[in-house]
Design an enzyme around this catalytic site. Structure first.
Site, PDB file in Angstrom:
ATOM      1  N   GLY A   1      -6.376   2.992  -5.907  1.00 24.88           N
ATOM      2  CA  GLY A   1      -6.523   2.907  -7.365  1.00 24.88           C
ATOM      3  C   GLY A   1      -5.239   2.457  -8.065  1.00 24.88           C
ATOM      4  O   GLY A   1      -5.289   1.892  -9.161  1.00 24.88           O
TER       5      GLY A   1
ATOM      6  N   GLU B   1      -5.288  -1.193  -7.727  1.00 26.18           N
ATOM      7  CA  GLU B   1      -6.319  -1.677  -8.660  1.00 26.18           C
ATOM      8  C   GLU B   1      -5.828  -1.646 -10.110  1.00 26.18           C
ATOM      9  O   GLU B   1      -6.133  -2.539 -10.901  1.00 26.18           O
ATOM     10  CB  GLU B   1      -7.600  -0.839  -8.499  1.00 26.18           C
ATOM     11  CG  GLU B   1      -8.286  -1.147  -7.177  1.00 26.18           C
ATOM     12  CD  GLU B   1      -9.409  -0.195  -6.847  1.00 26.18           C
ATOM     13  OE1 GLU B   1      -9.136   1.032  -6.829  1.00 26.18           O
ATOM     14  OE2 GLU B   1     -10.531  -0.646  -6.599  1.00 26.18           O
TER      15      GLU B   1
ATOM     16  N   ALA C   1      -6.255   6.797  -6.283  1.00 25.99           N
ATOM     17  CA  ALA C   1      -7.040   7.828  -6.962  1.00 25.99           C
ATOM     18  C   ALA C   1      -6.715   9.151  -6.273  1.00 25.99           C
ATOM     19  O   ALA C   1      -6.378   9.171  -5.087  1.00 25.99           O
ATOM     20  CB  ALA C   1      -8.519   7.516  -6.833  1.00 25.99           C
TER      21      ALA C   1
ATOM     22  N   GLU D   1      -8.509   2.501   1.516  1.00 27.18           N
ATOM     23  CA  GLU D   1      -9.804   3.190   1.349  1.00 27.18           C
ATOM     24  C   GLU D   1     -10.636   3.298   2.612  1.00 27.18           C
ATOM     25  O   GLU D   1     -11.231   4.342   2.886  1.00 27.18           O
ATOM     26  CB  GLU D   1     -10.638   2.508   0.254  1.00 27.18           C
ATOM     27  CG  GLU D   1     -10.270   2.932  -1.155  1.00 27.18           C
ATOM     28  CD  GLU D   1      -9.111   2.171  -1.751  1.00 27.18           C
ATOM     29  OE1 GLU D   1      -8.394   1.468  -1.010  1.00 27.18           O
ATOM     30  OE2 GLU D   1      -8.910   2.271  -2.975  1.00 27.18           O
TER      31      GLU D   1
HETATM   32  N1  COA Z   1      -4.340  11.608  -3.794  1.00 27.28           N
HETATM   33  C1  COA Z   1      -3.925  12.882  -3.845  1.00 27.28           C
HETATM   34  N2  COA Z   1      -2.687  13.266  -3.476  1.00 27.28           N
HETATM   35  C2  COA Z   1      -1.828  12.303  -3.057  1.00 27.28           C
HETATM   36  C3  COA Z   1      -2.194  10.954  -2.990  1.00 27.28           C
HETATM   37  C4  COA Z   1      -3.522  10.606  -3.388  1.00 27.28           C
HETATM   38  N3  COA Z   1      -3.951   9.344  -3.385  1.00 27.28           N
HETATM   39  N4  COA Z   1      -1.151  10.244  -2.514  1.00 27.28           N
HETATM   40  C5  COA Z   1      -0.159  11.126  -2.316  1.00 27.28           C
HETATM   41  N5  COA Z   1      -0.562  12.374  -2.633  1.00 27.28           N
HETATM   42  C6  COA Z   1       0.208  13.618  -2.573  1.00 27.28           C
HETATM   43  C7  COA Z   1       0.309  14.155  -1.142  1.00 27.28           C
HETATM   44  O1  COA Z   1      -0.869  14.876  -0.801  1.00 27.28           O
HETATM   45  C8  COA Z   1       1.520  15.035  -1.257  1.00 27.28           C
HETATM   46  O2  COA Z   1       1.175  16.222  -1.907  1.00 27.28           O
HETATM   47  P1  COA Z   1       1.716  17.641  -1.359  1.00 27.28           P
HETATM   48  O3  COA Z   1       3.211  17.532  -1.455  1.00 27.28           O
HETATM   49  O4  COA Z   1       1.131  18.641  -2.299  1.00 27.28           O
HETATM   50  O5  COA Z   1       1.245  17.769   0.047  1.00 27.28           O
HETATM   51  C9  COA Z   1       2.419  14.247  -2.221  1.00 27.28           C
HETATM   52  O6  COA Z   1       1.547  13.377  -2.933  1.00 27.28           O
HETATM   53  C10 COA Z   1       3.467  13.414  -1.520  1.00 27.28           C
HETATM   54  O7  COA Z   1       2.832  12.560  -0.601  1.00 27.28           O
HETATM   55  P2  COA Z   1       3.211  12.491   0.945  1.00 27.28           P
HETATM   56  O8  COA Z   1       2.008  12.015   1.706  1.00 27.28           O
HETATM   57  O9  COA Z   1       3.830  13.776   1.401  1.00 27.28           O
HETATM   58  O10 COA Z   1       4.336  11.372   0.918  1.00 27.28           O
HETATM   59  P3  COA Z   1       4.754  10.401   2.107  1.00 27.28           P
HETATM   60  O11 COA Z   1       6.013   9.735   1.676  1.00 27.28           O
HETATM   61  O12 COA Z   1       4.744  11.114   3.404  1.00 27.28           O
HETATM   62  O13 COA Z   1       3.586   9.290   2.181  1.00 27.28           O
HETATM   63  C11 COA Z   1       1.990   7.751   1.227  1.00 27.28           C
HETATM   64  C12 COA Z   1       3.376   8.399   1.108  1.00 27.28           C
HETATM   65  C13 COA Z   1       1.754   6.946  -0.029  1.00 27.28           C
HETATM   66  C14 COA Z   1       1.975   6.810   2.445  1.00 27.28           C
HETATM   67  C15 COA Z   1       0.919   8.855   1.407  1.00 27.28           C
HETATM   68  O14 COA Z   1       1.090   9.812   0.373  1.00 27.28           O
HETATM   69  C16 COA Z   1      -0.502   8.359   1.339  1.00 27.28           C
HETATM   70  O15 COA Z   1      -0.977   7.767   2.294  1.00 27.28           O
HETATM   71  N6  COA Z   1      -1.207   8.624   0.215  1.00 27.28           N
HETATM   72  C17 COA Z   1      -2.602   8.329   0.073  1.00 27.28           C
HETATM   73  C18 COA Z   1      -2.786   6.863  -0.239  1.00 27.28           C
HETATM   74  C19 COA Z   1      -4.256   6.544  -0.342  1.00 27.28           C
HETATM   75  O16 COA Z   1      -5.024   6.677   0.586  1.00 27.28           O
HETATM   76  N7  COA Z   1      -4.652   6.062  -1.531  1.00 27.28           N
HETATM   77  C20 COA Z   1      -5.988   5.619  -1.783  1.00 27.28           C
HETATM   78  C21 COA Z   1      -6.812   6.696  -2.333  1.00 27.28           C
HETATM   79  S1  COA Z   1      -8.462   6.096  -2.626  1.00 27.28           S
END
Ligand code: COA
Length: 264
Positions: free
Chosen positions: A112, A115, A66, A135
Protein backbone atom coordinates in the site's frame (compact mmCIF):
# COMPACT_ATOMS: atom_id res chain seq x y z
CA UNK A 1 -7.79 19.55 12.77
CA UNK A 2 -6.12 16.97 14.95
CA UNK A 3 -5.08 13.52 13.77
CA UNK A 4 -3.74 10.36 15.40
CA UNK A 5 -1.52 9.00 12.62
CA UNK A 6 -0.59 11.93 10.44
CA UNK A 7 1.21 15.22 10.92
CA UNK A 8 0.83 18.20 8.63
CA UNK A 9 2.17 21.68 8.10
CA UNK A 10 1.60 24.46 5.64
CA UNK A 11 4.61 26.49 4.65
CA UNK A 12 5.33 28.54 1.52
CA UNK A 13 2.00 27.53 -0.01
CA UNK A 14 2.84 23.82 0.26
CA UNK A 15 0.94 21.35 2.45
CA UNK A 16 3.32 18.69 3.75
CA UNK A 17 1.76 15.55 5.19
CA UNK A 18 3.76 12.99 7.17
CA UNK A 19 2.38 9.54 7.83
CA UNK A 20 3.40 9.17 11.43
CA UNK A 21 3.59 5.63 12.82
CA UNK A 22 7.36 5.13 12.67
CA UNK A 23 7.31 2.20 15.14
CA UNK A 24 5.16 0.32 12.58
CA UNK A 25 7.12 1.67 9.60
CA UNK A 26 4.14 3.96 8.92
CA UNK A 27 1.92 1.03 7.88
CA UNK A 28 -1.46 2.33 6.69
CA UNK A 29 -4.48 1.54 8.80
CA UNK A 30 -8.01 2.29 7.58
CA UNK A 31 -8.10 5.02 10.21
CA UNK A 32 -4.97 6.61 8.68
CA UNK A 33 -6.58 6.42 5.24
CA UNK A 34 -9.65 8.26 6.56
CA UNK A 35 -7.44 10.87 8.22
CA UNK A 36 -5.52 11.45 4.99
CA UNK A 37 -8.79 11.82 3.10
CA UNK A 38 -10.13 14.31 5.63
CA UNK A 39 -6.99 16.44 5.50
CA UNK A 40 -6.78 16.41 1.70
CA UNK A 41 -10.48 17.25 1.42
CA UNK A 42 -9.99 20.23 3.73
CA UNK A 43 -7.34 21.72 1.42
CA UNK A 44 -8.77 20.70 -1.94
CA UNK A 45 -10.25 24.10 -2.74
CA UNK A 46 -7.84 26.20 -0.70
CA UNK A 47 -6.34 28.83 -2.99
CA UNK A 48 -3.47 29.37 -0.56
CA UNK A 49 -2.02 25.94 -1.32
CA UNK A 50 -0.29 25.16 -4.63
CA UNK A 51 1.08 21.67 -3.97
CA UNK A 52 1.00 18.79 -1.50
CA UNK A 53 3.89 16.61 -0.34
CA UNK A 54 3.37 13.22 1.28
CA UNK A 55 6.20 11.52 3.17
CA UNK A 56 6.77 9.08 6.04
CA UNK A 57 8.09 9.71 9.54
CA UNK A 58 11.61 8.59 10.34
CA UNK A 59 14.46 7.61 8.04
CA UNK A 60 13.52 4.02 7.40
CA UNK A 61 10.12 3.95 5.76
CA UNK A 62 7.81 5.95 3.57
CA UNK A 63 4.97 3.49 4.19
CA UNK A 64 5.67 -0.27 4.57
CA UNK A 65 2.24 -1.28 3.33
CA UNK A 66 -1.29 -1.62 4.51
CA UNK A 67 -1.37 -2.63 8.17
CA UNK A 68 -1.36 -6.43 7.93
CA UNK A 69 -2.73 -6.88 11.45
CA UNK A 70 -5.99 -5.19 10.40
CA UNK A 71 -7.01 -7.61 7.65
CA UNK A 72 -5.42 -10.89 8.76
CA UNK A 73 -8.84 -12.47 9.52
CA UNK A 74 -10.99 -10.79 6.86
CA UNK A 75 -13.38 -12.70 4.60
CA UNK A 76 -13.93 -11.98 0.89
CA UNK A 77 -16.56 -9.27 1.40
CA UNK A 78 -14.45 -7.48 4.00
CA UNK A 79 -11.51 -7.69 1.60
CA UNK A 80 -13.57 -6.09 -1.18
CA UNK A 81 -14.73 -3.34 1.19
CA UNK A 82 -11.18 -2.64 2.35
CA UNK A 83 -10.00 -2.30 -1.23
CA UNK A 84 -13.01 -0.30 -2.46
CA UNK A 85 -12.88 2.18 0.42
CA UNK A 86 -9.13 2.65 -0.04
CA UNK A 87 -9.57 3.37 -3.75
CA UNK A 88 -12.31 5.91 -3.10
CA UNK A 89 -10.96 7.65 -0.03
CA UNK A 90 -7.31 7.87 -0.87
CA UNK A 91 -5.72 6.38 -3.95
CA UNK A 92 -8.18 7.59 -6.62
CA UNK A 93 -8.73 10.71 -4.56
CA UNK A 94 -5.02 11.56 -4.78
CA UNK A 95 -4.78 10.74 -8.49
CA UNK A 96 -7.69 13.07 -9.25
CA UNK A 97 -6.74 15.80 -6.78
CA UNK A 98 -6.84 19.31 -8.22
CA UNK A 99 -3.36 20.22 -6.97
CA UNK A 100 -0.13 18.33 -7.67
CA UNK A 101 0.72 15.77 -4.99
CA UNK A 102 4.35 14.72 -4.69
CA UNK A 103 5.50 11.56 -2.90
CA UNK A 104 8.75 12.08 -1.01
CA UNK A 105 9.76 8.41 -0.68
CA UNK A 106 12.17 8.34 2.23
CA UNK A 107 12.59 4.57 2.68
CA UNK A 108 10.51 1.41 2.27
CA UNK A 109 7.50 1.90 -0.01
CA UNK A 110 5.91 -1.53 0.00
CA UNK A 111 2.45 -2.77 -0.88
CA UNK A 112 0.00 0.00 0.00
CA UNK A 113 2.97 2.34 0.48
CA UNK A 114 4.13 1.73 -3.08
CA UNK A 115 0.53 2.19 -4.20
CA UNK A 116 0.33 5.47 -2.31
CA UNK A 117 3.45 6.67 -4.13
CA UNK A 118 2.17 5.44 -7.50
CA UNK A 119 -1.10 7.33 -7.08
CA UNK A 120 0.78 10.62 -6.54
CA UNK A 121 1.48 12.85 -9.54
CA UNK A 122 5.23 13.06 -8.99
CA UNK A 123 7.61 10.73 -7.09
CA UNK A 124 11.02 11.58 -5.67
CA UNK A 125 12.92 8.95 -3.68
CA UNK A 126 15.95 8.93 -1.43
CA UNK A 127 18.69 6.58 -2.60
CA UNK A 128 18.07 4.22 0.34
CA UNK A 129 14.42 3.69 -0.67
CA UNK A 130 13.18 0.22 -1.57
CA UNK A 131 9.90 -0.52 -3.24
CA UNK A 132 7.85 -3.49 -4.26
CA UNK A 133 4.68 -5.48 -3.91
CA UNK A 134 5.12 -8.30 -1.32
CA UNK A 135 1.37 -9.10 -1.41
CA UNK A 136 1.60 -12.54 -3.07
CA UNK A 137 3.91 -13.56 -0.23
CA UNK A 138 0.91 -12.96 2.05
CA UNK A 139 -1.55 -14.73 -0.25
CA UNK A 140 -3.18 -11.56 -1.56
CA UNK A 141 -2.62 -9.12 -4.45
CA UNK A 142 -2.16 -5.36 -4.45
CA UNK A 143 -5.61 -3.93 -3.70
CA UNK A 144 -5.11 -0.18 -3.70
CA UNK A 145 -4.60 0.27 -7.45
CA UNK A 146 -1.13 -1.26 -7.73
CA UNK A 147 -2.00 -3.80 -10.44
CA UNK A 148 -3.20 -0.97 -12.65
CA UNK A 149 -0.88 1.93 -11.88
CA UNK A 150 2.35 -0.09 -11.93
CA UNK A 151 1.45 -1.41 -15.38
CA UNK A 152 0.55 2.10 -16.56
CA UNK A 153 3.92 3.48 -15.49
CA UNK A 154 6.33 0.58 -16.06
CA UNK A 155 4.46 -1.51 -18.66
CA UNK A 156 2.59 -4.79 -18.31
CA UNK A 157 5.69 -7.00 -18.51
CA UNK A 158 7.51 -5.34 -15.63
CA UNK A 159 4.31 -5.08 -13.57
CA UNK A 160 3.75 -8.81 -13.97
CA UNK A 161 7.35 -9.54 -13.01
CA UNK A 162 7.38 -7.33 -9.93
CA UNK A 163 3.98 -8.42 -8.64
CA UNK A 164 4.41 -12.15 -9.35
CA UNK A 165 7.91 -12.38 -7.87
CA UNK A 166 7.31 -9.88 -5.03
CA UNK A 167 10.82 -8.57 -5.76
CA UNK A 168 11.84 -5.47 -3.87
CA UNK A 169 13.73 -3.00 -6.06
CA UNK A 170 16.12 -0.19 -5.22
CA UNK A 171 15.36 3.43 -5.96
CA UNK A 172 17.79 3.59 -8.89
CA UNK A 173 16.12 0.60 -10.59
CA UNK A 174 12.70 2.16 -10.01
CA UNK A 175 14.01 5.36 -11.59
CA UNK A 176 15.35 3.43 -14.58
CA UNK A 177 11.89 1.86 -15.00
CA UNK A 178 10.28 5.29 -15.15
CA UNK A 179 8.59 4.91 -11.77
CA UNK A 180 10.42 7.83 -10.18
CA UNK A 181 11.04 11.39 -11.28
CA UNK A 182 14.27 11.73 -9.30
CA UNK A 183 16.53 9.89 -6.85
CA UNK A 184 18.63 11.90 -4.41
CA UNK A 185 20.65 11.27 -1.23
CA UNK A 186 18.32 11.05 1.76
CA UNK A 187 19.59 14.33 3.24
CA UNK A 188 18.56 16.15 0.04
CA UNK A 189 15.12 14.57 -0.39
CA UNK A 190 12.91 17.33 0.97
CA UNK A 191 15.00 20.07 -0.68
CA UNK A 192 14.56 18.37 -4.03
CA UNK A 193 10.82 18.00 -3.48
CA UNK A 194 10.40 21.63 -2.43
CA UNK A 195 12.48 22.69 -5.45
CA UNK A 196 9.84 21.02 -7.65
CA UNK A 197 7.11 22.74 -5.61
CA UNK A 198 8.77 26.11 -6.27
CA UNK A 199 8.49 25.54 -10.02
CA UNK A 200 4.86 24.51 -9.67
CA UNK A 201 4.08 27.55 -7.52
CA UNK A 202 5.06 29.98 -10.25
CA UNK A 203 2.65 28.39 -12.74
CA UNK A 204 -1.11 28.72 -13.12
CA UNK A 205 -2.88 26.52 -10.54
CA UNK A 206 -5.94 26.51 -12.76
CA UNK A 207 -4.04 25.29 -15.81
CA UNK A 208 -2.32 22.67 -13.65
CA UNK A 209 -5.65 21.33 -12.39
CA UNK A 210 -6.95 21.04 -15.98
CA UNK A 211 -3.73 19.29 -17.06
CA UNK A 212 -4.20 16.67 -14.31
CA UNK A 213 -7.74 15.93 -15.51
CA UNK A 214 -6.65 15.68 -19.16
CA UNK A 215 -3.65 13.42 -18.49
CA UNK A 216 -5.66 11.11 -16.21
CA UNK A 217 -8.33 10.76 -18.90
CA UNK A 218 -6.02 8.56 -20.95
CA UNK A 219 -6.15 5.94 -18.20
CA UNK A 220 -9.91 5.84 -17.72
CA UNK A 221 -11.84 3.09 -19.47
CA UNK A 222 -14.26 4.26 -22.11
CA UNK A 223 -13.06 7.86 -21.93
CA UNK A 224 -11.71 9.65 -25.01
CA UNK A 225 -8.65 11.45 -23.63
CA UNK A 226 -8.44 13.73 -26.67
CA UNK A 227 -12.05 14.84 -26.15
CA UNK A 228 -11.29 15.53 -22.48
CA UNK A 229 -8.23 17.52 -23.51
CA UNK A 230 -10.35 19.69 -25.82
CA UNK A 231 -12.84 20.29 -23.00
CA UNK A 232 -10.18 21.09 -20.37
CA UNK A 233 -8.27 23.32 -22.83
CA UNK A 234 -11.48 25.26 -23.44
CA UNK A 235 -12.14 25.66 -19.71
CA UNK A 236 -8.77 27.39 -19.27
CA UNK A 237 -10.09 30.30 -21.33
CA UNK A 238 -12.86 30.91 -18.79
CA UNK A 239 -10.33 31.75 -16.13
CA UNK A 240 -8.42 34.89 -15.12
CA UNK A 241 -5.15 32.91 -14.97
CA UNK A 242 -5.22 32.56 -18.74
CA UNK A 243 -5.72 36.30 -19.24
CA UNK A 244 -2.97 37.08 -16.73
CA UNK A 245 -0.53 34.54 -18.23
CA UNK A 246 -0.88 35.77 -21.79
CA UNK A 247 -0.92 39.46 -20.75
CA UNK A 248 2.24 39.00 -18.66
CA UNK A 249 3.99 37.39 -21.61
CA UNK A 250 3.08 40.26 -23.91
CA UNK A 251 4.09 42.83 -21.27
CA UNK A 252 7.40 40.96 -20.71
CA UNK A 253 6.84 40.42 -16.98
CA UNK A 254 6.24 37.48 -14.64
CA UNK A 255 2.60 36.47 -14.28
CA UNK A 256 0.83 36.92 -10.97
CA UNK A 257 -1.66 34.07 -10.95
CA UNK A 258 -4.61 34.28 -8.60
CA UNK A 259 -5.37 30.62 -9.29
CA UNK A 260 -9.00 30.55 -8.28
CA UNK A 261 -10.03 26.95 -8.86
CA UNK A 262 -13.61 26.09 -9.69
CA UNK A 263 -15.13 24.29 -6.69
CA UNK A 264 -14.74 20.51 -7.14
N1 COA B 1 1.72 -3.98 8.63
C1 COA B 1 1.78 -4.02 9.97
N2 COA B 1 2.93 -3.87 10.66
C2 COA B 1 4.06 -3.65 9.95
C3 COA B 1 4.07 -3.59 8.55
C4 COA B 1 2.83 -3.76 7.87
N3 COA B 1 2.74 -3.68 6.55
N4 COA B 1 5.34 -3.39 8.14
C5 COA B 1 6.09 -3.31 9.25
N5 COA B 1 5.33 -3.48 10.35
C6 COA B 1 5.75 -3.45 11.75
C7 COA B 1 6.41 -4.76 12.17
O1 COA B 1 5.42 -5.74 12.49
C8 COA B 1 7.19 -4.31 13.37
O2 COA B 1 6.33 -4.15 14.46
P1 COA B 1 6.75 -4.69 15.92
O3 COA B 1 8.00 -3.92 16.26
O4 COA B 1 5.59 -4.34 16.78
O5 COA B 1 7.01 -6.15 15.79
C9 COA B 1 7.66 -2.91 12.96
O6 COA B 1 6.76 -2.49 11.94
C10 COA B 1 9.06 -2.88 12.41
O7 COA B 1 9.15 -3.78 11.33
P2 COA B 1 10.24 -4.94 11.24
O8 COA B 1 9.69 -6.04 10.38
O9 COA B 1 10.71 -5.34 12.61
O10 COA B 1 11.42 -4.18 10.50
P3 COA B 1 12.56 -4.83 9.60
O11 COA B 1 13.56 -3.76 9.36
O12 COA B 1 13.02 -6.11 10.16
O13 COA B 1 11.84 -5.18 8.19
C11 COA B 1 10.35 -4.73 6.35
C12 COA B 1 11.33 -4.15 7.37
C13 COA B 1 9.71 -3.57 5.62
C14 COA B 1 11.13 -5.60 5.34
C15 COA B 1 9.29 -5.60 7.08
O14 COA B 1 8.73 -4.82 8.13
C16 COA B 1 8.16 -6.06 6.20
O15 COA B 1 8.34 -6.98 5.42
N6 COA B 1 6.96 -5.45 6.34
C17 COA B 1 5.77 -5.88 5.67
C18 COA B 1 5.78 -5.38 4.25
C19 COA B 1 4.55 -5.88 3.53
O16 COA B 1 4.32 -7.06 3.36
N7 COA B 1 3.74 -4.92 3.06
C20 COA B 1 2.58 -5.20 2.27
C21 COA B 1 1.38 -5.31 3.11
S1 COA B 1 -0.03 -5.66 2.08
Amino acid sequence: MKFDNILFQVENRVLTITVNRPDKLNALTTHTIRELNELLAAYRNDNNINAVVITGAGEKAFVAGADISEFADFDAEQGRMLSRNGHQLLFNYIENYSKPIIAAINGFALGGGFELALSCHIRVASDNARMGFPEVTLGVIPGYGGTQRLAQLAGKGKALELILTADMIKAQEAFDLGLLNAVVPQADLMNKVYEICEKIKSKSPVAISHAIVAINANYKDGVDGFAVEIEEFGKCFENDDFREGTKAFLEKRKPDFKGKLAQA
